[in-house]
Scaffold this active site. Structure first.
Site, mmCIF file in Angstrom:
data_model
loop_
_atom_site.group_PDB
_atom_site.id
_atom_site.type_symbol
_atom_site.label_atom_id
_atom_site.label_comp_id
_atom_site.label_asym_id
_atom_site.label_seq_id
_atom_site.Cartn_x
_atom_site.Cartn_y
_atom_site.Cartn_z
ATOM 1 N N ARG A 95 -27.669 -50.688 -72.973
ATOM 2 C CA ARG A 95 -28.265 -49.589 -72.948
ATOM 3 C C ARG A 95 -28.876 -49.303 -71.358
ATOM 4 O O ARG A 95 -29.482 -50.097 -70.734
ATOM 5 C CB ARG A 95 -29.499 -49.971 -73.830
ATOM 6 N N HIS A 122 -26.462 -41.719 -78.211
ATOM 7 C CA HIS A 122 -26.769 -42.953 -79.037
ATOM 8 C C HIS A 122 -25.907 -42.980 -80.359
ATOM 9 O O HIS A 122 -26.266 -42.795 -81.360
ATOM 10 C CB HIS A 122 -28.341 -42.797 -79.354
ATOM 11 N N GLN A 125 -26.842 -45.399 -83.564
ATOM 12 C CA GLN A 125 -27.744 -44.510 -84.238
ATOM 13 C C GLN A 125 -27.161 -43.340 -85.137
ATOM 14 O O GLN A 125 -27.378 -43.430 -86.173
ATOM 15 C CB GLN A 125 -28.842 -43.775 -83.342
ATOM 16 N N ASP A 205 -36.640 -36.475 -83.583
ATOM 17 C CA ASP A 205 -36.954 -37.741 -82.670
ATOM 18 C C ASP A 205 -37.977 -37.237 -81.747
ATOM 19 O O ASP A 205 -38.726 -35.953 -81.744
ATOM 20 C CB ASP A 205 -35.552 -37.791 -81.912
ATOM 21 N N CYS A 244 -35.053 -41.599 -85.897
ATOM 22 C CA CYS A 244 -34.332 -42.896 -85.292
ATOM 23 C C CYS A 244 -35.554 -43.900 -85.095
ATOM 24 O O CYS A 244 -34.919 -45.212 -84.990
ATOM 25 C CB CYS A 244 -33.527 -42.609 -84.165
ATOM 26 N N ARG A 272 -29.221 -49.636 -89.399
ATOM 27 C CA ARG A 272 -28.732 -49.950 -88.021
ATOM 28 C C ARG A 272 -27.811 -51.332 -88.048
ATOM 29 O O ARG A 272 -27.006 -51.653 -87.034
ATOM 30 C CB ARG A 272 -30.018 -49.875 -86.988
HETATM 31 N N1 CP Z 1 -33.690 -46.223 -82.840
HETATM 32 C C1 CP Z 1 -33.541 -47.085 -81.732
HETATM 33 O O1 CP Z 1 -32.677 -47.122 -80.982
HETATM 34 O O2 CP Z 1 -34.748 -47.744 -81.853
HETATM 35 P P1 CP Z 1 -34.919 -48.733 -80.340
HETATM 36 O O3 CP Z 1 -35.248 -48.162 -79.255
HETATM 37 O O4 CP Z 1 -36.249 -49.735 -80.743
HETATM 38 O O5 CP Z 1 -33.728 -49.845 -80.422
HETATM 39 N N1 NVA Z 2 -34.382 -40.199 -77.675
HETATM 40 C C1 NVA Z 2 -34.981 -41.540 -77.604
HETATM 41 C C2 NVA Z 2 -34.362 -42.463 -78.539
HETATM 42 C C3 NVA Z 2 -35.128 -43.743 -78.693
HETATM 43 C C4 NVA Z 2 -34.344 -44.585 -79.716
HETATM 44 C C5 NVA Z 2 -34.963 -42.023 -76.225
HETATM 45 O O1 NVA Z 2 -33.936 -42.046 -75.711
HETATM 46 O O2 NVA Z 2 -36.106 -42.919 -75.712
#
Ligand code: CP
Ligand code: NVA
Length: 286
Positions: A95, A122, A125, A205, A244, A272
């Site tokens: 990440r 993502h 997701q 989101d 998400c 997930r």
């Molecule tokens: N939806 C998602 O990726 O959640 P987290 O940021 O908690 O991993």
């Molecule tokens: N768009 C959000 C998604 C988190 C799962 C972010 O990038 O923070």
């Protein structure tokens, strides 16, 4: 090497295969005796836990690596971190702040690299979202989805997945926050009411993603008319609500919708783990 950096790198057959692998338990344990490196430059609840448990279900051993430990690109060059992790692990999942770091990692090693969220994508997701649509509707092709809000990482992967699997998606974003070029078949509008017309799923989101903390005020202003509330949901014919997570009640969605009878958010969260299992099983296939 079967990397998974973005949905657009897959084709329809691969996505359908990953979704099929997500539905089974893998008694052959393809990760038996092997490690999965989980590098996090941003916080996580779902992704960390779903990836760790999916790795265990595949017989493997996940190692959580927070950003202060690895110092990706600061303590050590991105390529060197990847090459080091490849000495011990069968999969690297990361990440990252910058999607290009994933590309550099993938180029440096010959084990699969999986994107577990970048500023642009993502994909895991989206796989969970597509599985959720399939479970609730019995199919993805022809499903009608609306996405209300920021055309961000989550929206991009969802849009690419819908495009590849033949689902209809209409994205409603304020000016300056839409896609530069939506994937084929994805329609972009500015009016949330127009977007949700006829939708079977309404997705949103957060207005402010991780790493955008210096844009909070301008984003709150820009997205003020893009909250998913009961009035917007009432314009659909009983659509499911998707998010998400994490969610901000009273910002992009009201508590009533988030916790309402048509909210599928916990199904998505559970999925997930299933799609993490499917994605890793796919990546390990020859
Ligand atoms: N939806 C998602 O990726 O959640 P987290 O940021 O908690 O991993
Ligand atoms: N768009 C959000 C998604 C988190 C799962 C972010 O990038 O923070």
């Amino acid at each position: 090497m079967k990397d998974l950096l973005a949905i657009r790198d897959l084709d329809r057959e691969s996505i359908e295969h990953i979704l099929a692998l997500s539905a089974i338990e893998h008694p052959g344990k393809p990760l038996a005796g092997k490690g999965v490196a989980l590098v996090f430059q941003k916080p996580s609840t779902r992704t960390r836990n779903s990836m760790e448990m999916a790795a265990v279900q595949l017989g493997g051993h996940p190692v959580y690596i927070p950003k202060e430990d690895v110092g990706l690109g600061t303590r050590e060059a991105v390529e060197d971190v990847a090459r080091t992790l490849a000495c011990y692990h069968a999969i690297i999942a990361a990440r990252v702040m910058s999607h290009s770091d994933l590309e550099r990692m993938a180029a440096a090693v010959d084990i699969p690299v999986i994107n577990i969220l970048s500023e642009s994508d993502h994909p895991l997701q989206a796989l969970a979202d597509l599985l959720t649509v399939h479970q609730l509707l019995g199919r993805v092709e022809g499903a009608r989805l609306a996405y209300v809000g920021d055309a961000n990482n989550v929206a991009r992967s969802l849009a690419e997945g819908c495009s590849l699997l033949g689902a209809e998606l209409v994205v409603a974003s304020p000016e300056g926050y839409g896609f530069d070029a939506p994937p084929p078949g994805v329609r972009q509008v500015s009016d949330p009411q127009e977007a949700v017309e006829g939708a079977q799923f309404v997705y949103t989101d957060v207005w402010v993603s991780m790493g955008q903390d210096d844009e909070v005020e301008e984003r709150r202003r820009a997205f003020a008319g893009y909250r998913v509330d009961e009035e917007l949901m009432a314009r659909t014919d009983g659509a499911w609500f998707l998010h998400c997570l994490p969610a901000h009640r009273g910002e992009e969605v009201t508590a009533e919708v988030l916790e309402g009878p048509r909210s599928a958010i916990w199904r998505q969260a559970e999925n997930r783990m299933h799609t993490a299992r499917g994605a890793m099983a796919w990546a390990l296939e020859q």
